[in-house]
Write an enzyme that holds these catalytic residues in place. Structure first.
Site, PDB file in Angstrom:
ATOM      1  N   THR A 124      22.262 -11.582  -7.372  1.00  0.00           N
ATOM      2  CA  THR A 124      21.805 -12.430  -6.276  1.00  0.00           C
ATOM      3  C   THR A 124      21.769 -13.907  -6.675  1.00  0.00           C
ATOM      4  O   THR A 124      21.570 -14.231  -7.857  1.00  0.00           O
ATOM      5  CB  THR A 124      20.386 -11.981  -5.850  1.00  0.00           C
ATOM      6  OG1 THR A 124      19.797 -12.987  -5.031  1.00  0.00           O
ATOM      7  CG2 THR A 124      19.466 -11.778  -7.057  1.00  0.00           C
ATOM      8  N   ASP A 125      21.882 -14.780  -5.674  1.00  0.00           N
ATOM      9  CA  ASP A 125      21.759 -16.221  -5.945  1.00  0.00           C
ATOM     10  C   ASP A 125      20.333 -16.606  -6.344  1.00  0.00           C
ATOM     11  O   ASP A 125      20.098 -17.707  -6.845  1.00  0.00           O
ATOM     12  CB  ASP A 125      22.215 -17.046  -4.732  1.00  0.00           C
ATOM     13  CG  ASP A 125      21.393 -16.829  -3.475  1.00  0.00           C
ATOM     14  OD1 ASP A 125      20.478 -15.974  -3.480  1.00  0.00           O
ATOM     15  OD2 ASP A 125      21.659 -17.530  -2.468  1.00  0.00           O
ATOM     16  N   GLU A 126      19.375 -15.681  -6.135  1.00  0.00           N
ATOM     17  CA  GLU A 126      17.981 -16.020  -6.443  1.00  0.00           C
ATOM     18  C   GLU A 126      17.744 -16.168  -7.946  1.00  0.00           C
ATOM     19  O   GLU A 126      16.729 -16.717  -8.362  1.00  0.00           O
ATOM     20  CB  GLU A 126      17.038 -14.981  -5.835  1.00  0.00           C
ATOM     21  CG  GLU A 126      17.185 -14.932  -4.315  1.00  0.00           C
ATOM     22  CD  GLU A 126      16.127 -14.110  -3.609  1.00  0.00           C
ATOM     23  OE1 GLU A 126      15.002 -14.002  -4.129  1.00  0.00           O
ATOM     24  OE2 GLU A 126      16.441 -13.582  -2.532  1.00  0.00           O
ATOM     25  N   TYR A 148      11.044 -10.318  -8.819  1.00  0.00           N
ATOM     26  CA  TYR A 148      12.327  -9.730  -8.380  1.00  0.00           C
ATOM     27  C   TYR A 148      13.497 -10.485  -9.011  1.00  0.00           C
ATOM     28  O   TYR A 148      14.364  -9.896  -9.665  1.00  0.00           O
ATOM     29  CB  TYR A 148      12.444  -9.760  -6.846  1.00  0.00           C
ATOM     30  CG  TYR A 148      13.873  -9.595  -6.365  1.00  0.00           C
ATOM     31  CD1 TYR A 148      14.551  -8.385  -6.551  1.00  0.00           C
ATOM     32  CD2 TYR A 148      14.564 -10.650  -5.750  1.00  0.00           C
ATOM     33  CE1 TYR A 148      15.874  -8.233  -6.136  1.00  0.00           C
ATOM     34  CE2 TYR A 148      15.885 -10.505  -5.335  1.00  0.00           C
ATOM     35  CZ  TYR A 148      16.534  -9.294  -5.525  1.00  0.00           C
ATOM     36  OH  TYR A 148      17.840  -9.142  -5.126  1.00  0.00           O
ATOM     37  N   LYS A 152      16.294  -9.353 -11.869  1.00  0.00           N
ATOM     38  CA  LYS A 152      17.736  -9.375 -11.614  1.00  0.00           C
ATOM     39  C   LYS A 152      18.442 -10.233 -12.679  1.00  0.00           C
ATOM     40  O   LYS A 152      19.510  -9.865 -13.172  1.00  0.00           O
ATOM     41  CB  LYS A 152      18.041  -9.921 -10.221  1.00  0.00           C
ATOM     42  CG  LYS A 152      17.638  -9.010  -9.071  1.00  0.00           C
ATOM     43  CD  LYS A 152      18.357  -7.668  -9.045  1.00  0.00           C
ATOM     44  CE  LYS A 152      19.838  -7.768  -8.795  1.00  0.00           C
ATOM     45  NZ  LYS A 152      20.459  -6.414  -8.666  1.00  0.00           N
TER      46      LYS A 152
END
Ligand code: NAD
Length: 343
Positions: A124-126, A148, A152
């Protein structure tokens, strides 16, 4: 011919991916490994079960014995399985570390032993953390702010370390926020749509100023498939190119689509570490793999809202049932094929 192990294939993005994969003539077999947590539903795979190339295994990615036994005979692995909801990670990050970090380690170790030809780790870009301005290329520092995203990011590093240490041909994808049919109604778009369709209010954090890039799930799946087929080992690919919206702008679209007004919106205090903006540069995937999103935001959002309007049987029970129990890890969980109701 490709034989593909897809983890988390009963979840939102994974199930769309499996359906796309089964359209390819050079795919001989697809095995879905999914623990069927509260977020996993065999119904998401629906008509895919009619395809004899699809096998479903009910089990966890942290079950090393099971993963070892499944890995043999697969040329490709596409790893979606994760705890994926930021708000749940704020309540407790342990399960996120177990699934997203340990699960990735178990899978990459088994894939390395079995000489898998390509391992795609879906991220994810997060992981880049908030970017008040500018865009993150793939070599931007990882500065996750919530459990989260931190789990990741750790999973990304574990996966890439398997490339450097064992030569496992790992590629990582980092996409922006996905939306589309059959997303679990805890994420903002299905949450707001299902509440508005029931005539209930929705809550907007802060002043609704947070910016996210909204990418239709089929565009992300197209990008992941391009990476699976043509990506380079050891490389990360950002998959963006959706539409940037503040949460207030997004809410405006959803109110219109559901025939509601701003009277339905309640402003609540912001949640901890609600990153102000994510933004990625996706030109590497565009220039090297020919990746280009195809869905327009307005059509795709309207189609998504319509899916929830037409399929209350798929989300109404979830909205009232509360979380399903997560399967305990460490016990054998190979189960017979579980068929969706109505098949
Ligand atoms: P989801 O929560 O809808 O689905 C997750 C799936 O993983 C479920 O089917 C669940 O049962 C399964 N799962 C959970 N723990 C497992 C375990 N221990 N073993 C096997 N299966 C397990 O998630 P999603 O939105 O489809 O996201 C899929 C992947 O894409 C995740 O890795 C997520 O981090 C990533 N991602 C999601 C988005 C997004 O906007 N949804 C954006 C970028 C990246």
């Amino acid at each position: 011919m490709l034989t593909v192990l897809v983890t988390g294939g009963a979840g939102f993005i994974g199930s769309h991916y499996v359906k796309a994969l089964l359209r390819a003539d050079d795919v001989a077999r697809v095995t879905v490994l999914d623990a069927l947590t509260y977020a996993g539903h065999v119904e998401n795979l629906g008509e895919a079960f009619l395809d004899s190339r699809l096998a479903f295994v009910h089990g966890s990615v942290v079950d090393a014995t099971l993963v070892e036994s499944l890995m043999a005979g697969h040329t490709h692995v596409v790893h979606f399985a994760a705890e994926s909801h930021v708000d749940r990670s704020l309540a407790g990050g342990g399960l996120f570390v177990e699934t997203n970090v340990l699960g990735t380690q178990v899978l990459t170790a088994a894939a390395s032993r079995h000489g898998v030809e390509r391992f795609v780790h879906v991220s994810t870009d997060e992981v880049y953390g908030p970017l008040p301005e500018g865009v993150a290329t793939e070599d931007h520092p990882l500065r996750p702010t919530v459990p989260y995203a931190a789990s990741k990011a750790a999973g990304d590093l574990i996966a890439l370390s398997a490339y450097r240490t064992y030569g496992l041909p790992v590629s990582v994808t980092r996409s922006s926020n996905n939306f589309g049919p059959a997303q679990y109604p805890e994420k903002i778009i299905p949450l707001f749509v299902t509440r508005l369709l029931r005539g209930e209010p929705v809550t907007l954090h802060g002043r609704g100023q947070h910016v996210r890039n909204w990418l239709h799930v089929t565009d992300n799946c197209r990008g992941i498939e391009a990476v699976m087929r043509d990506g380079s080992p050891g490389e990360v690919y950002n998959l963006g190119g959706g539409t940037d919206l503040t949460s207030r702008e997004l809410t405006g679209y959803l109110l219109d689509l559901c025939g509601a007004t701003w009277d339905a919106v309640i402003y609540v205090p912001d949640r901890p570490a609600n990153d102000i903006r994510y933004a990625i540069d996706w030109t590497k995937a565009r220039d090297q793999l020919g990746y280009r999103p195809q869905r327009r935001l307005d059509d795709a959002l309207a189609e998504t809202a319509e899916w929830y309007r037409r399929n209350p049987d798929r989300w109404a029970p979830l909205a009232t049932a509360g979380p399903r129990t997560v399967l305990p890890t460490g016990r054998p969980m190979l189960a017979p094929l579980e068929m969706p109701r109505g098949h």
